[in-house]
Design a protein around this motif. Structure first.
Motif, PDB file in Angstrom:
ATOM      1  N   UNK A  91       5.757   1.250  11.642  1.00 15.22           N
ATOM      2  CA  UNK A  91       4.908   1.198  13.078  1.00 15.22           C
ATOM      3  C   UNK A  91       3.866   2.572  12.913  1.00 15.22           C
ATOM      4  N   UNK A  92       4.473   3.680  12.838  1.00  6.63           N
ATOM      5  CA  UNK A  92       3.744   5.017  12.697  1.00  6.63           C
ATOM      6  C   UNK A  92       2.572   5.099  11.933  1.00  6.63           C
ATOM      7  N   UNK A  93       2.683   4.241  10.743  1.00  9.67           N
ATOM      8  CA  UNK A  93       1.608   3.963   9.759  1.00  9.67           C
ATOM      9  C   UNK A  93       0.327   3.285  10.321  1.00  9.67           C
ATOM     10  N   UNK A  94       0.559   2.327  11.353  1.00 11.47           N
ATOM     11  CA  UNK A  94      -0.408   1.399  11.687  1.00 11.47           C
ATOM     12  C   UNK A  94      -1.220   2.037  12.861  1.00 11.47           C
ATOM     13  N   UNK A  95      -2.388   1.555  13.221  1.00 10.50           N
ATOM     14  CA  UNK A  95      -3.074   1.912  14.284  1.00 10.50           C
ATOM     15  C   UNK A  95      -2.534   1.287  15.347  1.00 10.50           C
ATOM     16  N   UNK A  96      -2.730   2.036  16.714  1.00 10.26           N
ATOM     17  CA  UNK A  96      -1.949   1.458  17.939  1.00 10.26           C
ATOM     18  C   UNK A  96      -2.169   0.119  18.227  1.00 10.26           C
ATOM     19  N   UNK A  97      -1.175  -0.493  18.422  1.00  8.23           N
ATOM     20  CA  UNK A  97      -1.190  -2.112  18.740  1.00  8.23           C
ATOM     21  C   UNK A  97      -1.612  -2.948  17.494  1.00  8.23           C
TER      22      UNK A  97
ATOM     23  N   UNK B  38       0.859  -1.243  -0.075  1.00  6.85           N
ATOM     24  CA  UNK B  38       0.103   0.110   0.123  1.00  6.85           C
ATOM     25  C   UNK B  38       0.781   1.223  -0.039  1.00  6.85           C
ATOM     26  N   UNK B  39       1.794   1.218   0.754  1.00  8.77           N
ATOM     27  CA  UNK B  39       2.889   2.466   0.784  1.00  8.77           C
ATOM     28  C   UNK B  39       3.516   2.656  -0.353  1.00  8.77           C
ATOM     29  N   UNK B  40       3.833   1.698  -1.049  1.00 12.98           N
ATOM     30  CA  UNK B  40       4.531   1.950  -2.466  1.00 12.98           C
ATOM     31  C   UNK B  40       3.690   2.166  -3.354  1.00 12.98           C
ATOM     32  N   UNK B  41       2.400   1.659  -3.295  1.00 14.11           N
ATOM     33  CA  UNK B  41       1.447   2.054  -4.590  1.00 14.11           C
ATOM     34  C   UNK B  41       1.072   3.685  -4.247  1.00 14.11           C
ATOM     35  N   UNK B  42       1.123   3.915  -2.861  1.00 17.83           N
ATOM     36  CA  UNK B  42       0.717   5.491  -2.801  1.00 17.83           C
ATOM     37  C   UNK B  42       1.855   6.466  -3.002  1.00 17.83           C
ATOM     38  N   UNK B  43       3.237   5.939  -2.507  1.00 20.31           N
ATOM     39  CA  UNK B  43       4.203   7.084  -2.387  1.00 20.31           C
ATOM     40  C   UNK B  43       5.492   6.692  -3.405  1.00 20.31           C
TER      41      UNK B  43
END
Length: 156
Positions: A122-128, A104-109
């Protein structure tokens, strides 16, 4: 035509981890490449297990942890790297989550030309979101999940 999935290199720095290394490497079979840097002071079968199961192995005298990790980063050929300790295991759910998020990250950015090259998943994921996916000794790992972009600056 869809973009190809980013390649992932799994990195492990190990010393006297014969009891843990095979299970760790098996839990990382989903990665495109498994890289192990073995401390030259290891006295057990860590090196033999690494050579049998990993894609790339380097035996290196320990200077400090950053030096070992930087040596592993230098060997990695993936677009992204996933560093774990030898006593940690990546669950199939975590592997699926990482692959999905990086795609998803590669497709978007894309490759983000001119960027510093460091990306943490980690920062791109919901907490936990991935806390149950990395285990250590039968329970959840205490370390923060990090998947930096390959080519990132060396750690010191």
């Amino acid at each position: 035509m869809p973009e190809p999935r980013p390649r992932i290199s799994a990195l492990i720095v190990a010393r006297d981890e014969a009891a843990n290394l095979a299970d760790c490497l098996e839990s990382l079979a989903w990665a495109d490449e498994r890289v192990v840097v073995v401390d030259a002071s290891s006295v057990d079968r860590t090196e033999a297990i690494a050579r049998e199961l990993a894609d790339r192995v380097l035996v290196r005298r320990f200077d400090d942890f950053a030096g070992q990790r930087n040596a592993a980063l230098a060997l990695a050929t993936g677009d992204w790297v996933f560093a774990v300790d030898a006593d940690e295991r990546a669950t199939p759910e975590l592997a699926s989550e990482i692959l999905a998020r990086l795609s998803l990250f590669s497709a978007r950015f894309g490759d983000l030309p001119g960027s510093p090259g460091v990306r943490e998943l980690a920062p791109a994921l919901p907490s936990g979101a991935c806390s149950a996916g990395l285990t250590r000794g039968g329970g959840p790992a205490r370390s923060k999940l990090r998947v930096p972009k390959a080519g990132a600056s060396s750690r010191t």
